[in-house]
Design a protein around this motif. Structure first.
Motif, PDB file in Angstrom:
ATOM      1  N   ALA A 119      -9.333  -3.734   4.028  1.00 53.49           N
ATOM      2  CA  ALA A 119      -8.466  -3.409   2.888  1.00 53.49           C
ATOM      3  C   ALA A 119      -8.554  -1.925   2.547  1.00 53.49           C
ATOM      4  O   ALA A 119      -7.534  -1.276   2.275  1.00 53.49           O
ATOM      5  CB  ALA A 119      -8.847  -4.265   1.683  1.00 53.49           C
TER       6      ALA A 119
ATOM      7  N   THR B 213      -6.690   0.043   5.228  1.00 53.14           N
ATOM      8  CA  THR B 213      -5.238  -0.046   5.031  1.00 53.14           C
ATOM      9  C   THR B 213      -4.791   0.836   3.877  1.00 53.14           C
ATOM     10  O   THR B 213      -3.795   1.562   3.972  1.00 53.14           O
ATOM     11  CB  THR B 213      -4.827  -1.501   4.774  1.00 53.14           C
ATOM     12  N   ARG B 214      -5.547   0.785   2.773  1.00 51.11           N
ATOM     13  CA  ARG B 214      -5.180   1.606   1.617  1.00 51.11           C
ATOM     14  C   ARG B 214      -5.273   3.093   1.944  1.00 51.11           C
ATOM     15  O   ARG B 214      -4.417   3.888   1.551  1.00 51.11           O
ATOM     16  CB  ARG B 214      -6.086   1.268   0.431  1.00 51.11           C
TER      17      ARG B 214
ATOM     18  N   ALA C  27       2.617   4.142  -1.811  1.00 48.01           N
ATOM     19  CA  ALA C  27       1.178   3.862  -1.736  1.00 48.01           C
ATOM     20  C   ALA C  27       0.722   2.841  -2.765  1.00 48.01           C
ATOM     21  O   ALA C  27      -0.473   2.564  -2.857  1.00 48.01           O
ATOM     22  CB  ALA C  27       0.390   5.163  -1.934  1.00 48.01           C
ATOM     23  N   ASP C  28       1.647   2.263  -3.525  1.00 50.06           N
ATOM     24  CA  ASP C  28       1.287   1.303  -4.569  1.00 50.06           C
ATOM     25  C   ASP C  28       0.239   1.909  -5.501  1.00 50.06           C
ATOM     26  O   ASP C  28      -0.719   1.238  -5.889  1.00 50.06           O
ATOM     27  CB  ASP C  28       0.792  -0.010  -3.953  1.00 50.06           C
ATOM     28  N   LEU C  29       0.417   3.181  -5.816  1.00 46.40           N
ATOM     29  CA  LEU C  29      -0.511   3.903  -6.684  1.00 46.40           C
ATOM     30  C   LEU C  29       0.259   4.359  -7.914  1.00 46.40           C
ATOM     31  O   LEU C  29       1.299   5.007  -7.774  1.00 46.40           O
ATOM     32  CB  LEU C  29      -1.100   5.110  -5.949  1.00 46.40           C
TER      33      LEU C  29
ATOM     34  N   GLU D 258      -8.436   0.671  -5.116  1.00 47.30           N
ATOM     35  CA  GLU D 258      -8.577  -0.463  -4.202  1.00 47.30           C
ATOM     36  C   GLU D 258      -9.933  -1.136  -4.374  1.00 47.30           C
ATOM     37  O   GLU D 258     -10.032  -2.379  -4.336  1.00 47.30           O
ATOM     38  CB  GLU D 258      -8.407   0.014  -2.756  1.00 47.30           C
TER      39      GLU D 258
ATOM     40  N   GLU E  61      -2.229   4.030   4.168  1.00 42.78           N
ATOM     41  CA  GLU E  61      -0.997   4.049   3.387  1.00 42.78           C
ATOM     42  C   GLU E  61      -0.963   5.250   2.437  1.00 42.78           C
ATOM     43  O   GLU E  61       0.078   5.866   2.246  1.00 42.78           O
ATOM     44  CB  GLU E  61      -0.870   2.746   2.590  1.00 42.78           C
ATOM     45  N   THR E  62      -2.110   5.569   1.855  1.00 42.16           N
ATOM     46  CA  THR E  62      -2.164   6.696   0.927  1.00 42.16           C
ATOM     47  C   THR E  62      -1.936   8.018   1.645  1.00 42.16           C
ATOM     48  O   THR E  62      -1.184   8.876   1.165  1.00 42.16           O
ATOM     49  CB  THR E  62      -3.523   6.719   0.203  1.00 42.16           C
TER      50      THR E  62
ATOM     51  N   ALA F 161      -7.033   6.615  -4.827  1.00 40.93           N
ATOM     52  CA  ALA F 161      -6.486   5.384  -4.245  1.00 40.93           C
ATOM     53  C   ALA F 161      -7.597   4.444  -3.775  1.00 40.93           C
ATOM     54  O   ALA F 161      -7.529   3.231  -3.984  1.00 40.93           O
ATOM     55  CB  ALA F 161      -5.566   5.732  -3.076  1.00 40.93           C
TER      56      ALA F 161
END
Length: 348
Positions: A176, A179-180, A281-283, A316, A183-184, A312
């Motif tokens: 996880a 992945t984060r 980045a879902d941030l 997470e 993506e970041t 980030a």
């Protein structure tokens, strides 16, 4: 016994990594940037391998792709400067021989000769600094290229080794975080490019409204300067404002400083970065902005990448810990409490 040996080797790896960071502190930023770029190029290398290229060839192509991307970004600036170089002399000829202004009931006069003397002295100092730093910059660029290629080439084995050091029950958490991080990093580099594009479009409109010639040239320079930390398009706007002051057009200087400073230098960072950070980045935009500004002020240019990345990963980790502790959201907790309260109330 094997577990004991792997633990010892893990500690040795950690200590050697700290020692290497201490010894290589002058190139630590270069190493960090190389790691982040290679981290993003590994998926490209895998796609090239899937299309039939060898492991070495796909790594080389991915590295060349990164180098070409940098050249594509910087080329317009040099092309525009070479094409508009003669126009700079035309603009310089418009500047009056002297400029007078009053301050505290005292009249001051600045001649073009004095101003040029200061400009040339600054340019000579900058040229000396560049000439002195150029060999170091070339060495760092060479190191950066070799590092990116080697990391892309051996990235999978390094990743598997690091994952093997993690206990099996924590592999999901490590995956996880991996992945984060990917993506970041992708979002950060995409955000930088998107912010430059947004700056170009905004600058195009602003310079056209303010009545400038060569609006495409000015907007392109502003967009490319967006890649330079701290300074950004402000450098261009300051130069334009100073030119207007030199020719006595104070209104134009104020307009380009205030309107341009707001719309071109400030608005893209506030409007584009936080919104795209949330989407890519879902941030949350506020957290990205804190990481971007805090990293930039604390670490310099490397903080542009390191700041949002650390934030980030922190977000997470909090999410993983929340799942591990089975912490419920506030809305869910309130709903469950209300349900229990209703069910415990006796009927009348």
């Amino acid at each position: 016994m094997n577990h004991s040996r792997s633990s010892v080797l893990s500690w040795v790896l950690a200590l050697l990594a700290l020692l290497a960071a201490f010894i290589l502190v002058d190139v630590l930023a270069t190493v960090f940037f190389a790691i982040t770029v290679a981290y993003l190029l590994i998926p490209l290398r895998r796609r090239l391998e899937a299309r039939g290229l060898s492991h070495w060839a796909s790594s080389a192509v991915a590295t060349v792709f990164a180098a070409v991307s940098v050249v594509v970004v910087l080329t317009p600036l040099f092309v525009i400067f070479s094409l508009r170089f003669s126009d700079l002399f035309v603009l310089a000829s418009v500047v009056p021989d002297s400029l007078s202004f009053e301050l505290f009931n005292m009249v001051y006069e600045v001649t073009v000769a004095d101003a040029l003397g200061v400009v040339f002295s600054v340019l000579r100092a900058v040229a000396r600094s560049v000439a002195t730093a150029l060999p170091v910059v070339l060495i760092k660029l060479t190191l950066f290229g070799f590092l990116v290629f080697s990391l892309v080439l051996s990235g999978d084995s390094v990743g598997r080794t690091l994952l093997a050091l993690v206990p099996a029950e924590y592999h999901d958490a490590a995956t996880a975080l991996d992945t984060r991080a990917r993506e970041t990093l992708f979002a950060i580099y995409v955000l930088q490019a998107a912010t430059a594009v947004g700056t170009f479009l905004i600058a195009l409109v602003v310079f056209w409204v303010l009545g400038y010639d060569f609006v495409i040239t000015l907007a392109t320079v502003a967009a490319i300067l967006q890649f330079i930390p701290i300074v950004g398009p402000s450098f261009l706007l300051a130069g334009m404002a100073l030119y207007h002051v030199a020719i006595g057009d104070i209104v134009a200087a104020a307009l380009v400083a205030v309107v341009g400073g707001f719309a071109i230098a400030w608005l893209p960072d506030i409007l584009i970065r936080p919104r795209l950070a949330k989407e890519t980045a879902d941030l949350p935009g506020s957290l990205y902005f804190v990481g971007f500004v805090g990293g930039l002020l604390s670490l310099g240019p490397v903080g542009i990448i390191a700041g949002p990345l650390v934030v980030a990963l922190l977000v997470e980790t909090v999410a993983l810990l929340s799942d591990e502790l089975d912490v419920e959201d506030d809305d869910t907790a309130v709903t469950d409490t209300d349900v229990e309260s209703d069910s415990s109330t006796p009927e009348r």
